[in-house]
Design a protein around this motif. Sequence first.
Motif, PDB file in Angstrom:
ATOM      1  N   SER A   1     -13.690 -32.355  28.915  1.00  0.00           N
ATOM      2  CA  SER A   1     -12.627 -32.591  29.900  1.00  0.00           C
ATOM      3  C   SER A   1     -11.448 -31.646  29.647  1.00  0.00           C
ATOM      4  O   SER A   1     -10.837 -31.133  30.583  1.00  0.00           O
ATOM      5  N   ALA A   2     -11.146 -31.409  28.368  1.00  0.00           N
ATOM      6  CA  ALA A   2     -10.011 -30.526  28.042  1.00  0.00           C
ATOM      7  C   ALA A   2     -10.277 -29.113  28.555  1.00  0.00           C
ATOM      8  O   ALA A   2      -9.408 -28.477  29.165  1.00  0.00           O
ATOM      9  N   ILE A   3     -11.488 -28.628  28.328  1.00  0.00           N
ATOM     10  CA  ILE A   3     -11.809 -27.264  28.776  1.00  0.00           C
ATOM     11  C   ILE A   3     -11.827 -27.209  30.297  1.00  0.00           C
ATOM     12  O   ILE A   3     -11.273 -26.294  30.912  1.00  0.00           O
ATOM     13  N   HIS A   4     -12.414 -28.222  30.909  1.00  0.00           N
ATOM     14  CA  HIS A   4     -12.468 -28.273  32.380  1.00  0.00           C
ATOM     15  C   HIS A   4     -11.061 -28.231  32.963  1.00  0.00           C
ATOM     16  O   HIS A   4     -10.768 -27.475  33.895  1.00  0.00           O
ATOM     17  N   SER A   5     -10.182 -29.017  32.364  1.00  0.00           N
ATOM     18  CA  SER A   5      -8.806 -29.075  32.869  1.00  0.00           C
ATOM     19  C   SER A   5      -8.134 -27.702  32.769  1.00  0.00           C
ATOM     20  O   SER A   5      -7.454 -27.247  33.700  1.00  0.00           O
ATOM     21  N   LEU A   6      -8.343 -27.016  31.638  1.00  0.00           N
ATOM     22  CA  LEU A   6      -7.743 -25.687  31.457  1.00  0.00           C
ATOM     23  C   LEU A   6      -8.274 -24.685  32.486  1.00  0.00           C
ATOM     24  O   LEU A   6      -7.517 -23.937  33.099  1.00  0.00           O
ATOM     25  N   LEU A   7      -9.591 -24.699  32.663  1.00  0.00           N
ATOM     26  CA  LEU A   7     -10.186 -23.733  33.596  1.00  0.00           C
ATOM     27  C   LEU A   7      -9.703 -24.002  35.011  1.00  0.00           C
ATOM     28  O   LEU A   7      -9.456 -23.078  35.783  1.00  0.00           O
TER      29      LEU A   7
ATOM     30  N   LEU B   1      -1.434 -28.827  22.994  1.00  0.00           N
ATOM     31  CA  LEU B   1      -1.011 -27.454  22.664  1.00  0.00           C
ATOM     32  C   LEU B   1      -1.534 -26.462  23.704  1.00  0.00           C
ATOM     33  O   LEU B   1      -0.839 -25.533  24.111  1.00  0.00           O
ATOM     34  N   CYS B   2      -2.776 -26.698  24.137  1.00  0.00           N
ATOM     35  CA  CYS B   2      -3.381 -25.755  25.077  1.00  0.00           C
ATOM     36  C   CYS B   2      -2.804 -25.895  26.474  1.00  0.00           C
ATOM     37  O   CYS B   2      -3.101 -25.085  27.348  1.00  0.00           O
ATOM     38  N   SER B   3      -2.001 -26.921  26.697  1.00  0.00           N
ATOM     39  CA  SER B   3      -1.429 -27.075  28.036  1.00  0.00           C
ATOM     40  C   SER B   3      -0.142 -26.243  28.175  1.00  0.00           C
ATOM     41  O   SER B   3       0.540 -26.334  29.189  1.00  0.00           O
ATOM     42  N   HIS B   4       0.188 -25.446  27.174  1.00  0.00           N
ATOM     43  CA  HIS B   4       1.398 -24.608  27.259  1.00  0.00           C
ATOM     44  C   HIS B   4       1.254 -23.639  28.430  1.00  0.00           C
ATOM     45  O   HIS B   4       0.170 -23.115  28.693  1.00  0.00           O
TER      46      HIS B   4
ATOM     47  N   ARG C   1     -11.800 -16.666  16.401  1.00  0.00           N
ATOM     48  CA  ARG C   1     -10.918 -17.812  16.212  1.00  0.00           C
ATOM     49  C   ARG C   1      -9.559 -17.390  15.685  1.00  0.00           C
ATOM     50  O   ARG C   1      -8.554 -18.066  15.902  1.00  0.00           O
ATOM     51  N   GLN C   2      -9.558 -16.256  14.987  1.00  0.00           N
ATOM     52  CA  GLN C   2      -8.288 -15.786  14.426  1.00  0.00           C
ATOM     53  C   GLN C   2      -7.400 -15.227  15.515  1.00  0.00           C
ATOM     54  O   GLN C   2      -6.211 -15.516  15.582  1.00  0.00           O
ATOM     55  N   GLN C   3      -8.017 -14.438  16.374  1.00  0.00           N
ATOM     56  CA  GLN C   3      -7.205 -13.785  17.400  1.00  0.00           C
ATOM     57  C   GLN C   3      -6.895 -14.718  18.556  1.00  0.00           C
ATOM     58  O   GLN C   3      -5.767 -14.827  18.991  1.00  0.00           O
ATOM     59  N   HIS C   4      -7.913 -15.396  19.073  1.00  0.00           N
ATOM     60  CA  HIS C   4      -7.675 -16.341  20.172  1.00  0.00           C
ATOM     61  C   HIS C   4      -7.492 -17.703  19.529  1.00  0.00           C
ATOM     62  O   HIS C   4      -8.374 -18.557  19.586  1.00  0.00           O
ATOM     63  N   PHE C   5      -6.322 -17.889  18.906  1.00  0.00           N
ATOM     64  CA  PHE C   5      -6.175 -19.027  17.994  1.00  0.00           C
ATOM     65  C   PHE C   5      -6.350 -20.374  18.705  1.00  0.00           C
ATOM     66  O   PHE C   5      -7.167 -21.208  18.315  1.00  0.00           O
ATOM     67  N   LEU C   6      -5.603 -20.586  19.802  1.00  0.00           N
ATOM     68  CA  LEU C   6      -5.673 -21.897  20.475  1.00  0.00           C
ATOM     69  C   LEU C   6      -7.033 -22.095  21.146  1.00  0.00           C
ATOM     70  O   LEU C   6      -7.629 -23.170  21.072  1.00  0.00           O
ATOM     71  N   ALA C   7      -7.526 -21.041  21.805  1.00  0.00           N
ATOM     72  CA  ALA C   7      -8.839 -21.161  22.448  1.00  0.00           C
ATOM     73  C   ALA C   7      -9.894 -21.447  21.389  1.00  0.00           C
ATOM     74  O   ALA C   7     -10.809 -22.253  21.598  1.00  0.00           O
ATOM     75  N   GLY C   8      -9.748 -20.780  20.248  1.00  0.00           N
ATOM     76  CA  GLY C   8     -10.690 -21.008  19.145  1.00  0.00           C
ATOM     77  C   GLY C   8     -10.670 -22.461  18.696  1.00  0.00           C
ATOM     78  O   GLY C   8     -11.710 -23.068  18.464  1.00  0.00           O
TER      79      GLY C   8
END
Length: 2047
Positions: A1137-1143, A1048-1051, A1104-1111
């Motif tokens: 790894s997921a966070i690293h990839s996003l950053l 989902l976060c890879s959108h 978490r409510q506002q930054h839903f996916l990041a949360g």
Amino acid sequence: MALTKRSLFSHKVSRTVAAEVRKQVSRERSGSPHSSRRCSSSLGVPLAEVVEPLDFEDVLLSRPPDAEPGPLRDMVEFPADDLELVLQPRECRTTEPGIPEDGKLDAQVRVAVEMYTEDWVIVHRRYQHLSAAYSPITTETQRERQKGLTRQVFEQDISGDERTSPEDSEDPRRCSGSPDDTPRGSGASGIFDLRNLAADSLLPSLLERAAPEDVDRRNEAMRRQHRASALLALYPAPDEDEAVERCSRPEPPREHFGQRILVKCLSLKFEIEIEPIFGILALYDVREKKKISENFYFDLNSDSTKGLLRVHGTHPAISTLARSAIFSVTYPSPDIFLVIKLEKVLQQGDISECCEPYMVLKEADTAKNKEKLEKLRLAAEQFCTRLGRYRMPFAWTAVHLANIVSCAGQTDRDSDSEGERRPAWTDRRRRGPQDRANSGDDACSFSGFRPATLTVTNFFKQEAERLSDEDLFKFLADMRRPSSLLRRLRPVTAQLKIDISPAPESPHFCLSPELLHVKPYPDPRGRPTKEMLEFPAREVYAPHTSYRNLLYVYPHSLNFSSRQGSVRNLTVRVQYMAGEDPSQALPVIFGKSSCSEFVREAFTPVVYHNKSPEFYEEFKLRLPACVTDNHHLLFTFYHISCQPRPGTAVETPVGFTWIPLLQHGRLRTGPFCLPVSVDQPPPSYSVLTPDVALPGMRWVDGHKGVFSVELTAVSSVHPQDPHLDKFFTLVHVLEEGAFPFRLKDAVLSEGTVEQELRASLAALRFASAEPLVAFSHHVLDKLVHLVVRPPIIGGQIVNLGRGAFEAMAHVVSLVHRSLEAAQDARGHCPLLTAYVHYAFRLPGAEPSPLGGAPLVTVQPATLARGPGRPASLYLARSKSISSSNPDLAGTPGSVDDEVSRILASKLLHEELALQWVVSSSAVREAILQQAWFFFQLMVKSMALHLLLGQRLDTPRKLRFPRRFLDDITALAGSVGLEVITRCHKDAELAERLNTSLAFFLSDLLSVADRGFVFNLIRAHYKQVATRLQSAPNPAALLTLRMDFTRVLCSHEHYVTLNLPCCPLSPPASPSPSVSSTTSQSSAFSSHAPDPKVTSMFELSGPFRQQHFLAGLLLTELALALEPEAEGASLLHKKAISAIHSLLCGHDADPRYCEATVKARVAELYLPLLSLARDTLPRLHDFAEGSGQRSRLASMLDSDTEGEGDIGGIINPSVAMAIAGGPLAPGSRASISQGPPSASRSGSPLSAESSRTLLVCVLWVLKNAEPTLLQRWAADLALPQLGRLLDLLHLCLAAFEYKGKKAFERINSLTFKKSLDMKARLEEAILGTIGARQEMVRRSRERSPFGNQENVRWRKSITHWRQTSDRVDKTKDEMEHEALVDGNLATEASLVVLDTLEIIVQTVMLSEARESVLGAVLKVVLYSLGSAQSALFLQHGLATQRALVSKFPELLFEDDTELCADLCLRLLRHCGSRVSTIRTHASASLYLLMRQNFEIGNNFARVKMQVTMSLSSLVGTTQNFSEEHLRRSLKTILTYAEEDVGLRDSTFAEQVQDLMFNLHMILTDTVKMKEHQEDPEMLIDLMYRIARGYQGSPDLRLTWLQNMAGKHAELGNHAEAAQCMVHAAALVAEYLALLEDSRYLPVGCVSFQNISSNVLEESAISDDILSPDEEGFCSGKHFTEQGLVGLLDQAAAYFTMGGLYEAVNEVYKTLIPILEAHRDYKKLAAVHGKLQEAFTKIMHQSSGWERVFGTYFRVGFYGARFGDLDEQEFVYKEPSITKLAEISHRLEEFYTERFGEDVVEIVKDSNPVDKSKLEPQKAYIQITYVEPYFDTYELKDRVTYFDRNYGLRTFLFCTPFTPDGRAHGELPEQHKRKTLLSTAHAFPYIKTRIRVCHREETVLTPVEVAIEDMQKKTRELAFATEQDPPDAKMLQMVLQGSVGPTVNQGPLEVAQVFLAEIPEDRKLFRHHNKLRLCFKDFCKKCEDALRKNKALIGPDQKEYHRELERNYCRLREALQPLLTQRLPQLLAPAAPALRNSLNRTSFRKADL
């Protein structure tokens, strides 16, 4: 992993732990394994629950679009052009489309033609390429982004490149070796040197006194320059194994090709050239027994030979002149042969006769055979003229392709030279038999071999009876055998030259199998290359992409044996008839070579005089687009008369047969065995088959099948599968509405067609896989059409939705199963993916590029076909059929337009969702397996619906009807449930479903209401959470959920989806947030913490409510990092790894490159800082065990010491461990730690995960808004701030530069292969373990999934692993790695520095600032002490100066060690080889002195610290550059001279004194460098320097530690221990002066038992030392704790040296101190070590196991040695050193120093006569010496240890005779004994000690004999009494004693000395003594014989008897000698008699 340690100010703060508070707040959900999940929100939502997201669309509507300034505006909403429709023209390989131009086409052909020509319809997401899914950050892309990096300058990289400084140019080896050359005090010359040196450049504004704010501003501006913009571009790319979101756009469907081979026919030459010869090439697979390509016909005849056929020929088409062909092989195998067949013009005579001339006549004999040749030519000409259109078989050969491919080494591979007669396959002759072994498919690839030119020389003649393919396969199989039958046949010799090579990518002048020009085709006149159609050996699953409609006809055999008449030379003519009239033969047969392109008829070759011929012919036909019932193949059989007879026609028809091409509308293919009619067929025959017996016709052999033929179609129009045929037929009939129609034997009307269609849909699953895949696009299109446009039959809508949907599920399943091997990484079938992406379109809606097409409408034609109005039209609901049960009918409606609306509103996505939700369980399983396909189909349908209906401007909430969204909700819920339930049963399917669902929801975010999608995500999370509580293996579920979140976060609009621009709303509830409860004690701000800021940095409800996916993502990380999390290490790795990839994605994304935008993006990750801070205790401790760096316990520790590589200074954790202080061994934590147990739980993170997490933290710190960070830091509680500093310290350690050398070293799996000596010692003390055990331990703590983490050491993970991965890295690659690593280290350190500055600014005004600033300074010091680039050091030193100038009290308070650390680091940088580093370091050092001076008007402390630091540096650093340090000293002098402000004070003078003192130390350093290779000299020099500091205890201690370090390095543990004992004695002396404690040693005296040498430390007395003077004895060692540390280090060294008895003595001094401190833990450890020591002593009591040292006397003679001339030393060498070894070592060393032929070793031990020596040579005399003890000493020296410890006296013996020889006869053999006494006892702090006293005595021959006999007797006694007895040794000694010896045996000794009574009365005593010795000797021999008798076995009895006989003989011979009586034996000795064995009689030789 380090866990807990207290810290600097732990006593000042209450230790509140964030985790504790969290646990109190959130103990809500007990019972489950996850009961104590942290509750981190003010709304009280635990982390394990998902907060309700905001309504995304409403939030956006409520914000005005221009609320954000400039670049931020684009982040608020998706761009307007996000979705677009692209019509991509279909790629056509050929220059012309090749589709039929016939006017009327039937429906099936028309649909096919449309499908193969229409454009691809692609829904394009414009920004999708920016998503991590489509543009992943890989090692390659990282390397691309790393281009243009500037090289950072590192000290360690250049230190090796420079050689010694210019002032050392005089060769140091030439100077003398004395340490005492210059007196310590003479500094005059040094001052002179220093004055004349050039200074480095000065910092311009250093001496100005600017305001601190201005300095800070200036520093910050400097730090901002030349920074790396993207931090993560410098870090290895994210782990590809974790990248579940990775996608790639599918390749558009293309025509299938295998591996392609280009075969060129170059020339064909026979021995005789008389007629045209024609060639045929084809590939055959022997294993599959299949012909795998069509025939290629070639003609290599010369023009003159071709001229013979001019009569028959038309002008040849250029396509038939091809001489090269491209063959495609899908399944390469070693069993493939290239078969070449040759044909010639038909002539009279059988094949053998026709071949004869070719086999007999030779080209060489042309002249001889001229007549014969002429005759043959003439005959050939006649046959060509008459029979030129007929052919006959001639010869054949075959080439084994595997040999060509594997022999790719040879370029021109002639299989035979012309003279040799070998069969054609001998092209393997140049290879050994081993090459043949590699058969097997994998060994065979036809793609990359080297081109080969082959000359085939041998052909086999064809045999009339063996022409069929079956026979050919037998021949080919036989050919592969070594003993082939074919080898025995006589060959037809010829030379066929062919080229075989891999086909180029896109060859020019190429024709497709349909003879269309393949692009590029530059010139239509060029000779073409033909692409040959492949007939793959096995099924090939590929969809048709272009129009192809070919038919191949293979006549096999004909049996005319029963046919009457002259039917012998038979040929078959083939024609394609469009009717029965002869003129209706169509020109559709492809021509062969040198003829027309298409012909109307073709003939098979003739086999002479054979009534039952076999054929190998292949006819290729182009099927017309419309095949009708009249189309048929007509076969006419002719007899060819070869002899020209008058009145006889050349051809006589002798039979006819035919095959109708259509049967029930299907193309007829397959094998046929046809009857042959003798008569011409009657009219209308073509609609019947020849099997029907027509009246009045005559048949050959009574209507039996006599002609065997096979038809094969290769068609993309005719499916050739009954199920597919039926389905297509029915669909087309419904479209055309042509009722009634015939289906097979039944006639279908409108009434029965629906039932047939349903049955046909159900039967699709039985279709064969190959045609189903080939026609998959057609089938899926039709099924979609049936779902969306239900057919109208008889005016009634027939709803086939369910049937079509189920059929679609089965078809997709079948296609997927067929292509299982070709799945992509996500388990998708590429063919289906490509279908959805390119081919799928909404039926009836013609897309236009602008999206302006009308909405889908019903075609009026469909309705008009019904009879009148559709009166019986059933409607399910007034609105739509979709949502009802699709198979129920409702009430009829009334109007046409309503029908149109309903039909139009049947949208595919709605139907699919509905059918899926209501599908039966059987079908649902099939759908679930391929859920991704239906999801993608729905998404594309939705997107097309929006694009084509121009609905993109509609608000998202109104785009899709509610009922459809309800179906989607139900669908997502059920699929999510399937994921959860199958997670343990079928993990693979669960994984696929999980990612499919995630991608579907991600795609929905681009088209549907985003708030709705967020709620779907939340619902899925809740489902998972519910299941987690009862799951047997929660880790598996969590892994799936993490993958789901990652997708989902890879959108591509991930940032926008997190609403980055909306401010967080502060919490509505009054309950305080966790952060505010923990920061009540915030000491940095008087105001209450700002809840808004706090909630931005916590995973709070609002966040978490506002930054839903990041949360979601950060929550996953938080849960994985919880101590009690399941499957931790795997989950850590996945989440990080997921966070690293996003950053990484954000860094590379052009949309976020502006700083303001990036700061907003960074806000989405702020809680990462708090998370990492709280996880700190479980992060990998990069600072421990890395030899180069300090092993800081925690940088907030009061006794933290900085520099680990200062060998002398004891590490604080060691000291604390020694002292049993509050430090737990090897741990690291911070002021925030609670009780130790709190943080110990939970599995530690691996080094790899920790490093990645830290780099993410640095990214956030680098990109976040500084003011925001400042406000956050201000709100932090003291413990939290402490942890933050800890985190920064860890970042520095984790990214420290390793240096180029590390990249070149292969063993850098861990940081260093082995720790240096000091680190090992510390481990011995601390009880920690080495790196290897550490790795082993970690490997055992792996994930619950088994050992999955780090199973593969992946290259891209960590810098230090990379080198281990591949040893063969190029130099450039290593250079590049070092370059990147240097930039990463610099950038990471600068980010830490920025953050430290922010913290300093935050705490400036707070009351707790001292403790925090101390900790900050420690981190700064650590950064300055680690390996840093010049760029960083420049900024780091500037920050350090600013800190010291703002807070001088930090450094100059009494109880801190920071000053010492700082001095040490600054001095080290002052000696840097990089001038900028020196400039800044000397500036810092100068300011430090000035500051210290200004505070107290003297700077004794700094002076002392600097001097000590320099001593440390000099003593321990190998590559230290004194030349550069001198320049820095000069620079400091210059500053002092130029400092106007302090002109009037004594400051400049004091600085000058200090500089000159330092200069003196440096001068000593130069000397030490000279003796770097001579350990003894080096230690002597250090010893002298230490002695020079007798009056300065701090410095003496430093040098003693330096010596200890050096000894340890050389492996001299005993000496290192002595240095430590001396150091401890020094400290004890000092402590005794300060206070009188009972438990403390009273000074040196207390250490006498350890070593008698230690008393020299008592030289310190009160007049030298005033303990109160500032700066004296201020080091941390001059404390009780320091004393404990030194003693413990001494004990550790003693243990390593095996001196366990000394360990006991050391602990005797230590134990009272520990008892006084009640340190029972430490006492337990000490007693444990004592127990070990005593145990070892017991086990090694005999002493053989411990060998302490070997001693040699070394004398130096010659002026070359300078002060060493005529000096004698005793050297202590390692145990078991041979004389030759030390001799070789010293000789080699001094030879290198003085030059060749100068050094001589004196070979004997006699006194050296100097007058006989050559003056220019250097002589060394080396003698082995043994420790000597007086008799009284031996009483105390009982054990082996006693006899090897505290040694001062040594003995060596020299044999001589009066005439000067060493050895002579017994009566003249004398011996000289020499005793040497040394100045100190061994072991000492040096390994060589000068001899201070020497005594000699000479033994007479009889005394020598007495000693020898006593020795022999002792040996016998020892061998006899040995326990356990050793028979071999005993017999050896006995044999030597009683055996008959040749000379100087016992008997000879007796005979020489006892035969006569001496005349000299002085010798009576010796005579008597020798007699007694012999008596004792005989007694011992007897004892030994008795013992031997008891030990021997029966086999040795004879040997024993022999020994006894020898003994008897000896005793008898001795008897008379021993019985003599001496006169006056008992008379008193005369006074003059000298007792030569008494010590008093030695001649003294004092030295």
